[in-house]
Design a protein around this motif. Structure first.
Motif, PDB file in Angstrom:
ATOM      1  N   GLY A 181       0.853  -1.219   0.000  1.00  0.00           N
ATOM      2  CA  GLY A 181       0.000   0.000   0.000  1.00  0.00           C
ATOM      3  C   GLY A 181       0.861   1.230   0.000  1.00  0.00           C
ATOM      4  N   GLY A 182       2.173   1.104  -0.046  1.00  0.00           N
ATOM      5  CA  GLY A 182       3.024   2.286  -0.062  1.00  0.00           C
ATOM      6  C   GLY A 182       3.094   2.851  -1.470  1.00  0.00           C
ATOM      7  N   CYS A 183       3.220   4.192  -1.493  1.00  0.00           N
ATOM      8  CA  CYS A 183       3.249   4.895  -2.770  1.00  0.00           C
ATOM      9  C   CYS A 183       4.663   4.727  -3.358  1.00  0.00           C
ATOM     10  CB  CYS A 183       2.904   6.358  -2.529  1.00  0.00           C
ATOM     11  SG  CYS A 183       2.540   7.277  -4.035  1.00  0.00           S
ATOM     12  N   ARG A 184       4.733   4.221  -4.580  1.00  0.00           N
ATOM     13  CA  ARG A 184       6.041   3.961  -5.146  1.00  0.00           C
ATOM     14  C   ARG A 184       6.204   4.782  -6.405  1.00  0.00           C
ATOM     15  NH1 ARG A 184       9.030   1.997  -1.646  1.00  0.00           N
ATOM     16  NH2 ARG A 184      10.408   1.250  -3.321  1.00  0.00           N
ATOM     17  N   PRO A 185       7.430   5.317  -6.652  1.00  0.00           N
ATOM     18  CA  PRO A 185       7.650   5.940  -7.956  1.00  0.00           C
ATOM     19  C   PRO A 185       7.724   4.832  -9.038  1.00  0.00           C
ATOM     20  CG  PRO A 185       9.612   6.098  -6.519  1.00  0.00           C
ATOM     21  CD  PRO A 185       8.576   5.410  -5.774  1.00  0.00           C
ATOM     22  N   VAL A 186       7.365   5.213 -10.236  1.00  0.00           N
ATOM     23  CA  VAL A 186       7.278   4.229 -11.327  1.00  0.00           C
ATOM     24  C   VAL A 186       8.665   3.612 -11.578  1.00  0.00           C
ATOM     25  CG1 VAL A 186       6.729   3.941 -13.819  1.00  0.00           C
ATOM     26  CG2 VAL A 186       5.312   5.395 -12.330  1.00  0.00           C
ATOM     27  N   GLY A 187       9.674   4.410 -11.477  1.00  0.00           N
ATOM     28  CA  GLY A 187      11.016   3.928 -11.743  1.00  0.00           C
ATOM     29  C   GLY A 187      11.462   2.829 -10.798  1.00  0.00           C
ATOM     30  N   ALA A 188      10.764   2.749  -9.596  1.00  0.00           N
ATOM     31  CA  ALA A 188      11.189   1.754  -8.614  1.00  0.00           C
ATOM     32  C   ALA A 188      10.510   0.417  -8.830  1.00  0.00           C
ATOM     33  CB  ALA A 188      10.861   2.272  -7.223  1.00  0.00           C
TER      34      ALA A 188
ATOM     35  N   ASP B 167      12.172   6.727 -19.699  1.00  0.00           N
ATOM     36  CA  ASP B 167      11.807   7.646 -20.764  1.00  0.00           C
ATOM     37  C   ASP B 167      13.042   8.403 -21.218  1.00  0.00           C
ATOM     38  OD1 ASP B 167       9.263   6.857 -20.578  1.00  0.00           O
ATOM     39  OD2 ASP B 167       8.576   8.624 -19.463  1.00  0.00           O
ATOM     40  N   ARG B 168      14.025   8.493 -20.327  1.00  0.00           N
ATOM     41  CA  ARG B 168      15.221   9.266 -20.658  1.00  0.00           C
ATOM     42  C   ARG B 168      16.322   8.294 -21.055  1.00  0.00           C
ATOM     43  NH1 ARG B 168      13.992  12.733 -15.513  1.00  0.00           N
ATOM     44  NH2 ARG B 168      13.914  10.613 -14.767  1.00  0.00           N
ATOM     45  N   GLU B 169      17.268   8.768 -22.002  1.00  0.00           N
ATOM     46  CA  GLU B 169      18.416   7.952 -22.420  1.00  0.00           C
ATOM     47  C   GLU B 169      19.428   8.083 -21.353  1.00  0.00           C
ATOM     48  OE1 GLU B 169      18.436   5.930 -25.000  1.00  0.00           O
ATOM     49  OE2 GLU B 169      16.399   6.661 -25.430  1.00  0.00           O
ATOM     50  N   ASP B 170      19.341   7.281 -20.343  1.00  0.00           N
ATOM     51  CA  ASP B 170      20.234   7.424 -19.192  1.00  0.00           C
ATOM     52  C   ASP B 170      21.278   6.306 -19.229  1.00  0.00           C
ATOM     53  OD1 ASP B 170      19.591   8.143 -15.735  1.00  0.00           O
ATOM     54  OD2 ASP B 170      21.445   7.792 -16.799  1.00  0.00           O
ATOM     55  N   PRO B 171      22.619   6.640 -19.367  1.00  0.00           N
ATOM     56  CA  PRO B 171      23.631   5.612 -19.453  1.00  0.00           C
ATOM     57  C   PRO B 171      23.691   4.755 -18.221  1.00  0.00           C
ATOM     58  CG  PRO B 171      24.631   7.827 -19.155  1.00  0.00           C
ATOM     59  CD  PRO B 171      23.199   8.015 -19.398  1.00  0.00           C
ATOM     60  N   TYR B 172      23.165   5.295 -17.169  1.00  0.00           N
ATOM     61  CA  TYR B 172      23.247   4.511 -15.923  1.00  0.00           C
ATOM     62  C   TYR B 172      22.052   3.597 -15.735  1.00  0.00           C
ATOM     63  CZ  TYR B 172      26.730   8.063 -15.145  1.00  0.00           C
ATOM     64  OH  TYR B 172      27.796   8.887 -15.305  1.00  0.00           O
TER      65      TYR B 172
END
Lengths: 78, 412
Positions: free
Chosen positions: B367-374, B400-405
């Motif tokens: 039930g915890g609010c999570r960011p989509v990235g997680a 959504d972003r070109e992130d090298p990491y």
């Protein structure tokens, strides 16, 4: 309570004094009550003295004064 | 030459003969005084006693003359008591008077008047000298005959009126030759006693002759000199004696004297009674006054003080109460304003509010609010929107972003 008076005259005199004191406007009530009780005793004393009094007669020897001799037998005055 | 005797022998003989004549040795001669002289040096009295037909020389020696209670005068009819014999030197037959008294009404009155005038002139009767009697004498000295009616009367009246007094009787002879000395003794005996407050000299009624002793000059002077007040009551109302004039108070009769000497017990009793009444009244009015003072003055004042104190407190209370209300109201409205502002702020920060605009929250299994990235692929999540939610399974996760990491690519 004060002492009983020595004589009728003293009793009467004290009654006079008590009345005068009681009639003074500045006599405190407590003192008045005391005086009242004393007066009652004094009145009783005086009345009793009068009730029980009986005239006393004593005879003296006139020759003791030594003025002059010759006191004869008393004469009838009538 | 015939036998002769000399004058001296003759006179001596005559005197001896006369001395043997008993009646001459003790006699009373009635005669009128004439040729009266009082020897200026010796004080002896020389005079002649005479009647219508005869006269006799008379002498009264100073010691005896001193005792006279009247002033002998020419023309006065007197009774001379004494003896008669011869005066050898002059061969004179004469009366030696031991005592004299006026004889007959006229002479007695003359003697009385003369003495009265003399004593009055000396001030013995002066009103200023009269002393007041004690009001309630405890002891009264009485000079009277022990057997007389006067004593009985006095005792009776005093016993009835004022039995508290004590009578001290100086029994005297009130009549006859020795009466004067006897009365004087009585006065002196009583005046020397400290307990005697008053002296009463009294005698019942009698003839003028009987009462004569009370006109004695010596008695008058003794009474005048007496340190105690003297009351006289001699004879009846009409009888006035020299003693009456010199006494501090004269009573008409012995009974009247007794009344004047002592108070009336009935009067004193009623005086005591009225003392009692007055004392009773005094105590009652004292009580009344105290009660009045208590019931009016004191409580009235107390109530007044109390009432004004209450009013002051009431006002104070009202003021405090108003202040409290005012303060409370102020605080309340301040709080309300703060609350309103906070509520606005809170409302603007409400995360659910954005859901109404079409957004959705991602909640994980707990039930915890999570960011989509997680999110990880295969994970069960819940999408919460405005008024509805959907259970989903993550198939893949992409950035959504070109992130090298970025390590993995997620796919929805």
């Amino acid at each position: 309570m004060k002492k009983a008076p020595k004589s009728f005259e003293e009793g009467l005199e004290r009654l006079q004094g008590i009345l005068a004191r009681m009639q003074e406007p500045d006599t405190p009530l407590a003192e008045s009550v005391k005086l009242y009780a004393e007066a009652a005793d004094l009145i009783q004393y005086c009345n009793k003295a009068l009730d029980s009094a009986k005239l006393k007669i004593e005879e003296i020897d006139t020759r003791l004064s030594g003025a002059s001799a010759g006191v004869g037998e008393a004469d009838d005055g009538q | 030459m015939a036998d002769y005797i000399d004058v001296t022998t003759l006179n001596r003989l005559a005197r001896r003969v006369l001395a043997q004549c008993e009646p001459l040795n003790n006699l009373i001669v009635c005669g009128e005084i004439s040729n009266f002289t009082r020897h200026y040096k010796s004080g002896h009295l020389y005079f002649t006693l005479k009647d219508a037909d005869s006269s006799v020389k008379a002498v009264m020696f100073r010691d005896k003359a001193r005792l006279l209670n009247f002033e002998p005068q020419n023309g006065m009819l007197v009774l001379a008591y004494g003896n008669a014999t011869l005066y050898e030197r002059d061969g004179a037959f004469q009366v030696y008077a031991d005592y004299m008294r006026p004889f007959g009404a006229g002479a007695a009155q003359m003697a009385f008047d003369a003495l009265k005038k003399k004593l009055e002139a000396e001030g013995l009767f002066a009103a200023e000298h009269k002393r007041p009697l004690p009001v309630m004498p405890r002891c009264i000295g009485i000079v009277t005959s022990k057997t007389g009616a006067a004593l009985k009367d006095v005792c009776q009246v005093m016993g009835r009126r004022w039995p508290l007094t004590r009578l001290l009787l100086a029994p005297v002879s009130v009549q006859g030759l020795e009466a004067e000395d006897s009365i004087l003794d009585g006065i002196h005996a009583l005046e020397s006693r400290r307990d005697v407050e008053l002296i009463l000299i009294t005698r019942g009624g009698g003839s003028k002759e009987d009462l004569w002793v009370f006109n004695s000059e010596r008695i008058a002077r003794a009474v005048y000199a007496c340190p105690k007040p003297v009351v006289s009551a001699v004879g009846h109302e009409i009888d006035y004696t020299i003693l009456d004039y010199v006494a501090d108070l004269r009573a008409p009769t012995p009974s009247a004297a007794a009344e004047l000497c002592v108070p009336d017990q009935n009067r004193i009793r009623s005086e005591i009674y009225s003392f009692g009444q007055n004392i009773q009244n005094s105590i009652q009015s004292a009580w009344q006054m105290c009660y009045n003072r208590f019931s009016t003055a004191r409580p009235e004042q107390a109530m007044r003080i109390q009432r004004s104190a209450i009013a002051a407190k009431q006002q104070q209370t009202a003021e405090i109460s108003a202040r409290i209300t005012r303060t409370a109201n102020d605080a309340l409205s301040r709080k309300q304003a703060a609350l309103g502002a906070s509520a606005g702020m809170a409302a603007s920060l409400n995360p659910y509010a954005v859901l109404s605009r079409g957004y959705a929250m991602v909640l994980d299994e707990t039930g915890g609010c999570r960011p989509v990235g997680a999110l990880r692929p295969g994970q069960n999540i819940t999408l919460k929107g405005d008024g509805a939610q959907a259970d989903c399974t993550v198939t893949s996760v992409r950035s959504d972003r070109e992130d090298p990491y970025e390590e993995s690519t997620q796919k929805l």
